[in-house]
Design a protein around this motif. Sequence first.
Motif, PDB file in Angstrom:
ATOM      1  N   ILE B  50      29.331  39.394  51.356  1.00 34.45           N
ATOM      2  CA  ILE B  50      30.150  39.397  50.142  1.00 34.45           C
ATOM      3  C   ILE B  50      31.544  39.951  50.405  1.00 34.45           C
ATOM      4  O   ILE B  50      32.293  40.235  49.479  1.00 34.45           O
ATOM      5  N   ARG B  51      31.877  40.079  51.704  1.00 35.73           N
ATOM      6  CA  ARG B  51      33.232  40.539  52.011  1.00 35.73           C
ATOM      7  C   ARG B  51      34.269  39.489  51.617  1.00 35.73           C
ATOM      8  O   ARG B  51      35.462  39.774  51.606  1.00 35.73           O
ATOM      9  N   VAL B  52      33.804  38.286  51.291  1.00 36.03           N
ATOM     10  CA  VAL B  52      34.729  37.239  50.830  1.00 36.03           C
ATOM     11  C   VAL B  52      35.124  37.430  49.368  1.00 36.03           C
ATOM     12  O   VAL B  52      36.051  36.766  48.887  1.00 36.03           O
ATOM     13  N   LEU B  53      34.446  38.318  48.636  1.00 33.24           N
ATOM     14  CA  LEU B  53      34.736  38.476  47.197  1.00 33.24           C
ATOM     15  C   LEU B  53      36.125  39.095  46.987  1.00 33.24           C
ATOM     16  O   LEU B  53      36.493  40.036  47.675  1.00 33.24           O
ATOM     17  N   PRO B  54      36.875  38.575  46.023  1.00 35.14           N
ATOM     18  CA  PRO B  54      38.202  39.141  45.716  1.00 35.14           C
ATOM     19  C   PRO B  54      38.044  40.389  44.849  1.00 35.14           C
ATOM     20  O   PRO B  54      37.977  40.300  43.622  1.00 35.14           O
ATOM     21  N   LEU B  55      37.990  41.566  45.494  1.00 31.51           N
ATOM     22  CA  LEU B  55      37.672  42.807  44.772  1.00 31.51           C
ATOM     23  C   LEU B  55      38.699  43.149  43.690  1.00 31.51           C
ATOM     24  O   LEU B  55      38.324  43.618  42.616  1.00 31.51           O
ATOM     25  N   ASP B  56      39.983  42.921  43.978  1.00 35.55           N
ATOM     26  CA  ASP B  56      41.000  43.271  42.986  1.00 35.55           C
ATOM     27  C   ASP B  56      40.812  42.476  41.700  1.00 35.55           C
ATOM     28  O   ASP B  56      40.876  43.011  40.602  1.00 35.55           O
ATOM     29  N   GLN B  57      40.543  41.189  41.869  1.00 34.17           N
ATOM     30  CA  GLN B  57      40.303  40.352  40.680  1.00 34.17           C
ATOM     31  C   GLN B  57      39.042  40.794  39.952  1.00 34.17           C
ATOM     32  O   GLN B  57      38.986  40.804  38.722  1.00 34.17           O
ATOM     33  N   LEU B  58      38.019  41.154  40.716  1.00 34.11           N
ATOM     34  CA  LEU B  58      36.767  41.602  40.101  1.00 34.11           C
ATOM     35  C   LEU B  58      36.980  42.902  39.329  1.00 34.11           C
ATOM     36  O   LEU B  58      36.419  43.086  38.247  1.00 34.11           O
ATOM     37  N   ALA B  59      37.795  43.783  39.881  1.00 31.93           N
ATOM     38  CA  ALA B  59      38.078  45.057  39.215  1.00 31.93           C
ATOM     39  C   ALA B  59      38.767  44.811  37.875  1.00 31.93           C
ATOM     40  O   ALA B  59      38.401  45.396  36.849  1.00 31.93           O
ATOM     41  N   GLU B  60      39.730  43.904  37.910  1.00 30.17           N
ATOM     42  CA  GLU B  60      40.459  43.549  36.689  1.00 30.17           C
ATOM     43  C   GLU B  60      39.497  42.961  35.657  1.00 30.17           C
ATOM     44  O   GLU B  60      39.510  43.310  34.467  1.00 30.17           O
ATOM     45  N   LEU B  61      38.656  42.075  36.147  1.00 33.00           N
ATOM     46  CA  LEU B  61      37.670  41.410  35.287  1.00 33.00           C
ATOM     47  C   LEU B  61      36.705  42.423  34.675  1.00 33.00           C
ATOM     48  O   LEU B  61      36.378  42.351  33.478  1.00 33.00           O
ATOM     49  N   ALA B  62      36.272  43.405  35.465  1.00 35.75           N
ATOM     50  CA  ALA B  62      35.338  44.419  34.953  1.00 35.75           C
ATOM     51  C   ALA B  62      35.997  45.243  33.854  1.00 35.75           C
ATOM     52  O   ALA B  62      35.390  45.509  32.811  1.00 35.75           O
ATOM     53  N   ALA B  63      37.237  45.644  34.107  1.00 33.11           N
ATOM     54  CA  ALA B  63      37.951  46.447  33.109  1.00 33.11           C
ATOM     55  C   ALA B  63      38.102  45.669  31.805  1.00 33.11           C
ATOM     56  O   ALA B  63      37.836  46.179  30.706  1.00 33.11           O
ATOM     57  N   LYS B  64      38.496  44.409  31.936  1.00 29.67           N
ATOM     58  CA  LYS B  64      38.681  43.563  30.751  1.00 29.67           C
ATOM     59  C   LYS B  64      37.355  43.395  30.010  1.00 29.67           C
ATOM     60  O   LYS B  64      37.294  43.456  28.785  1.00 29.67           O
ATOM     61  N   ALA B  65      36.298  43.205  30.782  1.00 30.41           N
ATOM     62  CA  ALA B  65      34.988  42.964  30.170  1.00 30.41           C
ATOM     63  C   ALA B  65      34.506  44.173  29.371  1.00 30.41           C
ATOM     64  O   ALA B  65      33.954  44.037  28.278  1.00 30.41           O
ATOM     65  N   ILE B  66      34.724  45.365  29.914  1.00 32.86           N
ATOM     66  CA  ILE B  66      34.263  46.580  29.217  1.00 32.86           C
ATOM     67  C   ILE B  66      34.992  46.726  27.890  1.00 32.86           C
ATOM     68  O   ILE B  66      34.392  47.012  26.855  1.00 32.86           O
ATOM     69  N   VAL B  67      36.301  46.472  27.902  1.00 29.45           N
ATOM     70  CA  VAL B  67      37.062  46.613  26.658  1.00 29.45           C
ATOM     71  C   VAL B  67      36.697  45.501  25.675  1.00 29.45           C
ATOM     72  O   VAL B  67      36.447  45.754  24.491  1.00 29.45           O
TER      73      VAL B  67
END
Lengths: 420, 420
Positions: B50-67
Amino acid sequence: MAETGLIQFDDWVDFYASRVESMRTSAVRDLFAAASRPDIISLSGGMPDIRVLPLDQLAELAAKAIVSEGVAGLQYGDTTGRIQIKEVVCNLMRDLDIHISTGDLIITAGAQQALDLLGKAFIDPGDVIITEGPTYLGALQAFSAYQPDIRTIEFDSDGMRIDLLEEELERLGPGVAKFLYTVPTFNNPGGVTMSLERRRRLIELSHQYELMIIEDDPYSRLRFDGEPVPSLRSMDERVIYLGTVSKIFAPGLRTGWIISPLPIRGKLNMIKQGADLSGSPICQVLVEHYFTEMDWRGTLDKARAKYIERRDAMLAALEEFFPPEAQWTHPQGGLFVWVTLPEYLDTAKLLSVALENGVTFVPGDGCYPADSDRGRSSMRIAFCYEEPEKIREAIRRLSLVIADRLDLYRAFINAGALKP
Amino acid sequence: MAETGLIQFDDWVDFYASRVESMRTSAVRDLFAAASRPDIISLSGGMPDIRVLPLDQLAELAAKAIVSEGVAGLQYGDTTGRIQIKEVVCNLMRDLDIHISTGDLIITAGAQQALDLLGKAFIDPGDVIITEGPTYLGALQAFSAYQPDIRTIEFDSDGMRIDLLEEELERLGPGVAKFLYTVPTFNNPGGVTMSLERRRRLIELSHQYELMIIEDDPYSRLRFDGEPVPSLRSMDERVIYLGTVSKIFAPGLRTGWIISPLPIRGKLNMIKQGADLSGSPICQVLVEHYFTEMDWRGTLDKARAKYIERRDAMLAALEEFFPPEAQWTHPQGGLFVWVTLPEYLDTAKLLSVALENGVTFVPGDGCYPADSDRGRSSMRIAFCYEEPEKIREAIRRLSLVIADRLDLYRAFINAGALKP
């Protein structure tokens, strides 16, 4: 294969394991859908009020955690949980005078998974286990999958009646019951707490009768008044202890834990491998950051202040509206009140009428083993989720439903057809 | 109670349920700790890269999802999963020509929980179930908790030997086996795929012999070459289908699913209530956003390109270094190669020497039921996690460990003390 509203014939009706017959669905879970309708006031679920959580801060924390943990948060994890969350749990436990190291812990998917793992580890069909009666209905669900013979011990305002437990243990003899399961502090469904004296006696009995104690402790940080009572685990290292973040942070992270002696932990680890390989590392990371970086005690204080208002509103409304024949507990903490109505009233039947009137609760029979006929005239009502004025309105509506039935029965009683 | 290195006496040794005796720990999970040491090259775990996953985008997505989800993501959820993730799964399934509605699904904590729930629903002690042999060791762990009589059917390069299955079904008679469990596409541990012809025949047999089929399908989107073969569920709606995001997104979200007929779903829902109340809504939210907002197909293509390189490196290194007595599979997809050595070599014994030489793999006997003596001379080696040059080095080191043993045995053979 879409749901069409038509009854679908079960091709595999003869294929189920025998344990499935002894299981039943939880009224609470089945009411979940109803509870989310805006016109319904829910007194059924033990859902903590997490509207106090600072979502913006949590969002920031989640984003930071994903980047800083990297792929470790998104990969399979250790079956027993990350070392970091175990350190956080060790710190949480120290507040409760429970002194452990990370090696004493297994992190589980909420305390519910802990109950399932323990049932799987210890219960053969027909084995005796002992619980409070009434008890946490999720524990009954978890254990009943392993087909135990459940003996229940009633509680009063000082918790489990240890004198009755002793009688049961005398009948059974030492080493017969596989374990005793108890929620000693603000128990579910009664909200009552086992006194220190009874805890001491329980631990004596556990040694005398080779009785394993499983202490389920989700609510002890939700004390509103009165003096804290030490946990059983803090009094005896042989006690198996279950904790969770569900009521002190958020249930949606599905994070609980088991403290147990090393040999048991080895077995539980093996069982958990087959059950889920590992929990969610990213959920564990969020929990770690929440309890190390955020003002979780302040947030919990806010939630507790709300629960106090709501408990007070519920008890006042019960006084104001409920009939003199009804009795209920007076919890100093937790989430629940247990109400007992005259025995000729069946709360499971009242529930459908209550639903029509926009109120849900948990019928008491769900808090006893399936083969018991007890609890039919009782109900569990939760004060944790609704605002005080809604709680008052719900109790008022419930009282009308009850009064309507009572009128009928009083007429029977007056005619001599029923005993009062 | 801290881990001291001393052996701790088990006070409760007589208290375990009988099922615990039939369970064993997974060599893969036990190797997990070793695999994280930097000097070890791991061919053991089926951990996707899973080192191919775009972590920065995922982080943004997680933050948005929580809110955006608010407290719903952090509260208890529906036991069977959020409606939104079920919609996402319906869309994923449509790619595989499986046409379902949200009501056909239960979302589980990875496909591993699905296996546990199905075992609990269907297996009484002594019940016959059928699996491939070798098969997925996690399935054996999940099912063995319910004490089945496991009959294994071997596979060749076209997947499960359906002719041998038919012989087994003839011996058993109709309606005797509780179910057949299969990983038909890029199976674990062999990486081989059941041919279309055999799939057709399997489904015929399932009707003829009242045989429930459980299709576990984690790898079908990891095809490297050759033509796709339709899933069993796409050929017959009676098939129970297990899916997961572990190999197409990330295992750490612990998100899998079961497609099953409605009556079975009711039972599984009830069982899941007792097992965990609900999964993690916040994990489900992340999965929903990942598959609707991000270029998941592009990311999966990147991972697949890496797996192709690594499979090629592994097969080339096996050709280059392994002795002529060894045989192995040639997978067109998935994560694993299954190697079989001469029968006088015991791979469980080789493992400790391999570990000393910095390589881990899964000994073959773990992929058979505990009471079987098969698989002892085989091993599962995974090409998913390490870079090509490391894979080559690991195979080279393994070949030296094997050659050392072979020299010994060849001497015995030459002396006439062993059959070749």
